[in-house]
Design a protein around this motif. Structure first.
Motif, PDB file in Angstrom:
ATOM      1  N   VAL A 148       0.809  -1.223   0.000  1.00 49.96           N
ATOM      2  CA  VAL A 148       0.000   0.000   0.000  1.00 49.96           C
ATOM      3  C   VAL A 148       0.845   1.276   0.000  1.00 49.96           C
ATOM      4  O   VAL A 148       0.299   2.370  -0.144  1.00 49.96           O
ATOM      5  CB  VAL A 148      -1.001   0.025   1.173  1.00 49.96           C
ATOM      6  N   LEU A 149       2.159   1.146   0.168  1.00 43.65           N
ATOM      7  CA  LEU A 149       3.041   2.311   0.064  1.00 43.65           C
ATOM      8  C   LEU A 149       3.363   2.598  -1.394  1.00 43.65           C
ATOM      9  O   LEU A 149       3.577   1.682  -2.192  1.00 43.65           O
ATOM     10  CB  LEU A 149       4.354   2.050   0.806  1.00 43.65           C
ATOM     11  N   ARG A 150       3.439   3.870  -1.733  1.00 49.66           N
ATOM     12  CA  ARG A 150       3.917   4.249  -3.063  1.00 49.66           C
ATOM     13  C   ARG A 150       5.417   3.980  -3.137  1.00 49.66           C
ATOM     14  O   ARG A 150       6.117   3.958  -2.110  1.00 49.66           O
ATOM     15  CB  ARG A 150       3.644   5.722  -3.338  1.00 49.66           C
ATOM     16  N   PRO A 151       5.980   3.786  -4.341  1.00 50.80           N
ATOM     17  CA  PRO A 151       7.433   3.709  -4.477  1.00 50.80           C
ATOM     18  C   PRO A 151       8.091   4.967  -3.912  1.00 50.80           C
ATOM     19  O   PRO A 151       7.660   6.087  -4.186  1.00 50.80           O
ATOM     20  CB  PRO A 151       7.629   3.608  -5.989  1.00 50.80           C
ATOM     21  N   GLY A 152       9.086   4.781  -3.081  1.00 54.02           N
ATOM     22  CA  GLY A 152       9.721   5.889  -2.389  1.00 54.02           C
ATOM     23  C   GLY A 152       9.068   6.242  -1.073  1.00 54.02           C
ATOM     24  O   GLY A 152       9.558   7.106  -0.345  1.00 54.02           O
ATOM     25  N   GLY A 153       7.933   5.589  -0.749  1.00 51.41           N
ATOM     26  CA  GLY A 153       7.242   5.844   0.513  1.00 51.41           C
ATOM     27  C   GLY A 153       8.013   5.304   1.701  1.00 51.41           C
ATOM     28  O   GLY A 153       8.906   4.452   1.566  1.00 51.41           O
ATOM     29  N   ARG A 154       7.669   5.775   2.884  1.00 52.56           N
ATOM     30  CA  ARG A 154       8.451   5.504   4.088  1.00 52.56           C
ATOM     31  C   ARG A 154       7.652   4.692   5.102  1.00 52.56           C
ATOM     32  O   ARG A 154       6.465   4.930   5.320  1.00 52.56           O
ATOM     33  CB  ARG A 154       8.907   6.828   4.712  1.00 52.56           C
TER      34      ARG A 154
END
Length: 221
Positions: A148-154
């Motif tokens: 569920v995180l976008r690419p580059g998300g933390r």
């Protein structure tokens, strides 16, 4: 009520894990358990998550929404935060606390089957939740956070760090039960790595928290 059962809740038939109940009393215990440092610790966790104004944040296993509201403060004015938890009782308590935060919402769900599309969030955080999950579903929960995180998300994972002194650890077990006495927080980092996260770092916040931060790579799985 036995304190260990109070802290770890009742069985969740969907996961085999534990669901918190008695939200108001759990909040009171948290205040005492952190010895007056709870607000500072969770303010630090929100900062460590990397949440910034405009971000879309998710708090997995949000419980009574304590970290959720700190994330909400970090993402204002244009951001949003969602707390997800399987317990109706603690979600009701969280919604009451968040009534003045229009950009903060709560929804029912479990960590290993998050009800959100791929890449929906800039930040995924979770505090004091992983030890409630059965060991055999923890990898699945981290895979869902990755999804569920976008690419580059933390990612920020935080959980209870047992004392190192044997007598203190035994006292924790006597008060809270064996789950927290033997909580293997050293496994948070390998769980995140195996789920596909990179740029991992870890640390401790006094008195009880161990955290791991990581990033979902822009390319790769």
């Amino acid at each position: 009520m036995e304190l260990a059962r109070f802290l770890h809740g009742s069985a969740d038939t969907r996961t085999g894990g534990q669901t918190l109940t008695h939200g108001r009393a759990y909040e009171a215990f948290g205040t005492v358990f952190f010895g007056g440092r709870r607000r500072r610790v969770f303010t630090d966790l929100a900062r460590l998550s990397g949440a910034r104004p405009g971000d879309r944040a998710l708090d997995v296993g949000c419980g009574t929404g304590y970290l959720t509201l700190h994330l909400a403060d970090a993402v204002t004015p244009a951001g949003s935060v969602v707390g997800v938890d399987p317990s109706p009782d603690v979600l009701a308590h969280a919604r009451r606390r968040a009534h003045a935060h229009a950009h903060c919402t709560f929804t029912d769900g479990i960590a290993e089957d998050l009800p959100f599309p791929d890449g929906a969030f800039d930040i995924v955080a979770s505090s004091l939740m992983v030890h409630h999950l059965p060991e055999d579903v923890r990898a699945g929960a981290l895979a869902q956070m990755h999804r569920v995180l976008r690419p580059g998300g933390r990612l920020l994972l935080a959980d209870f760090r047992p004392p190192t002194h044997p007598a203190a650890r035994h006292l924790v077990g006597a008060v809270t039960g064996p789950v927290m006495e033997h909580n293997p927080v050293h496994l948070l980092e390998p769980l995140a790595r195996e789920a596909g996260f990179t740029d991992l770092d870890r640390g401790d916040l006094h008195p009880w928290i161990h955290y791991v931060r990581a990033v979902k790579p822009v390319s790769g799985r």
